[in-house]
Design an enzyme around this catalytic site. Structure first.
Site, short mmCIF file in Angstrom:
data_model
loop_
_atom_site.label_atom_id
_atom_site.label_comp_id
_atom_site.label_asym_id
_atom_site.label_seq_id
_atom_site.Cartn_x
_atom_site.Cartn_y
_atom_site.Cartn_z
CB CYS A 2 -0.86 0.08 1.01
SG CYS A 2 -1.80 -1.50 1.75
N1 GLN Z 1 -0.88 -6.50 4.44
C1 GLN Z 1 -2.01 -5.41 4.35
C2 GLN Z 1 -3.21 -5.74 3.50
O1 GLN Z 1 -3.37 -6.73 3.06
C3 GLN Z 1 -1.29 -4.46 3.61
C4 GLN Z 1 -0.77 -4.45 2.29
C5 GLN Z 1 -0.10 -3.25 1.85
O2 GLN Z 1 0.82 -2.68 2.36
N2 GLN Z 1 -0.11 -3.39 0.43
O3 GLN Z 1 -3.91 -4.89 3.34
#
Ligand code: GLN
Length: 229
Positions: A2
């Site tokens: 994210c």
């Molecule tokens: N692991 C988290 C999720 O699935 C954050 C994912 C991310 O940082 N892309 O939302």
């Protein structure tokens, strides 16, 4: 992974941080520039902001670029403390609005950019979703934000592969960690931005080194190294 962004300063519109910059979260949702894990962030988005001491949120499980209502209303949403994120769900995690950051305990807004093995996190009835980030947020809220650095180091010891970039705000403070992913800071006349990646080519953006805790109060940025194994 994210991408997230936080603002602490004079009240500004959510649109001015998220939608209008040439490489803001809207563009980062389909074309991030510094993303190390994952290609795009199409699994949801969220914005949170403080209205006095009250955190308010708008979250979705859909791509940010498709939300015409948000684009219409975001110029009217103004605050001096804002946390926003676009999501690329990790494999096996649910895609639902409650899994989109920011999470809240009623006092803080919190986003997680990264991945952590859910087996090392306590189950919590307070978690908003079963995704790793929601469980991690519940643990951090439980321990208190003053212990953010210690909690990150402890979780990283339990899961050495974890990536733990956290961004959290209350109405007067912005806190973040770097643990496995990128983060940059920009000091403006009116406040401070922390963002997974710069939202424009302003040369004043500063990259935060990995494994640090960043604390912003007013326009002061304090950088504290985190000691991991
Ligand atoms: N692991 C988290 C999720 O699935 C954050 C994912 C991310 O940082 N892309 O939302």
């Amino acid at each position: 992974m994210c991408r997230h962004l936080g603002w602490l300063g004079k009240p500004v519109s959510v649109a001015s941080l998220v939608l209008e910059p040439p490489n803001g979260l809207l563009v980062q949702s389909y074309s991030p520039r510094r993303q190390k894990h994952g290609l795009m962030n199409a699994d949801g988005w969220g914005v949170g902001f403080f209205d006095g001491p009250i955190p308010r949120r708008w979250r979705s499980a859909a791509p940010l670029w498709g939300d015409a209502s948000f684009a219409s209303v975001a110029p009217m949403l103004r605050s001096g403390s804002i946390v926003a994120a676009v999501r690329s769900a990790s494999v096996g995690m649910p895609i639902e609005a409650t899994a989109s950051a920011p999470f809240t305990d009623g006092h803080w807004l919190l986003s997680h950019n990264g991945l952590v093995d859910r087996a090392v996190l306590p189950l919590s009835a307070k978690a908003e979703s079963t995704c790793d980030s929601a469980l991690l947020a519940a643990l951090i809220f439980d321990r208190g934000l003053d212990a953010l650095g210690d909690t990150v180091v402890e979780v990283a010891a339990a899961d050495p592969n974890a990536r733990l970039n956290i961004l959290a705000a209350n109405s007067s403070r912005l806190l973040a960690t770097t643990w496995g992913d990128t983060l940059s800071a920009l000091r403006c006349d009116d406040g401070v931005v922390l963002a997974s990646e710069p939202y424009d080519d302003n040369p004043d953006w500063q990259e935060i080194p990995d494994r640090h805790l960043i604390s912003v109060i007013g326009r002061d940025i304090e950088l504290i190294p985190l000691k991991g194994s």
